[in-house]
Design a protein around this motif. Structure first.
Motif: not given
Length: 141
Positions: A2-7, A76-79, A83-92
């Protein structure tokens, strides 16, 4: 996976300090308490910039204009407890005065329950602590 898209925002003031919020992350194994940059998940049909504007209004009560391209992106790998997931983070990068009035009235109930405090940090201060993420932001202040 699972990938969680973040800003997220690297918010800098006139003294080159960065604004971080302290949250207890109850959805991760161990209920981590960390200093983090403001921001959050990108909702369906939102651009990263739109999501960040919404999150900054919710979390800090500020309205900003985002100019330019993102500073960086990070996976960012998050436990997580579900269940584990990836937080895909875009930084401004955003610049605001240190005396900007912040408001926490617009936070969601979950954010208010997990939120602990907000603080301006110098790069030197951040280099001396371990409980902030991501450490990559040190390259941008």
């Amino acid at each position: 996976m699972k990938i969680r898209q973040c800003s997220r925002a690297v918010i800098i003031n006139e003294r080159n300090e960065i604004l971080l919020q302290r949250f207890e992350f109850r959805d991760v194994v161990g209920n981590k308490v960390l200093w983090v940059t403001p921001g959050g998940g990108i909702e369906e049909n939102e651009t990263p910039a739109e999501a960040l504007k919404r999150e900054l209004y919710e979390e800090l009560g500020i309205v900003v204009d985002l100019v330019g391209e993102p500073l960086f992106q990070l996976d960012v790998w998050i436990d997580g407890k579900q269940g584990p997931f990836v937080s895909r983070e875009i930084y401004y990068k955003i610049t605001i005065p240190s005396d900007t009035r912040l408001s926490f009235e617009n936070m969601t109930k979950d954010e208010k329950d997990a939120w602990q405090q907000v603080k301006w940090w110098s790069k030197e201060e951040l280099q001396s602590i371990d409980d902030f993420a991501p450490r990559e932001i040190l390259n941008y202040i």
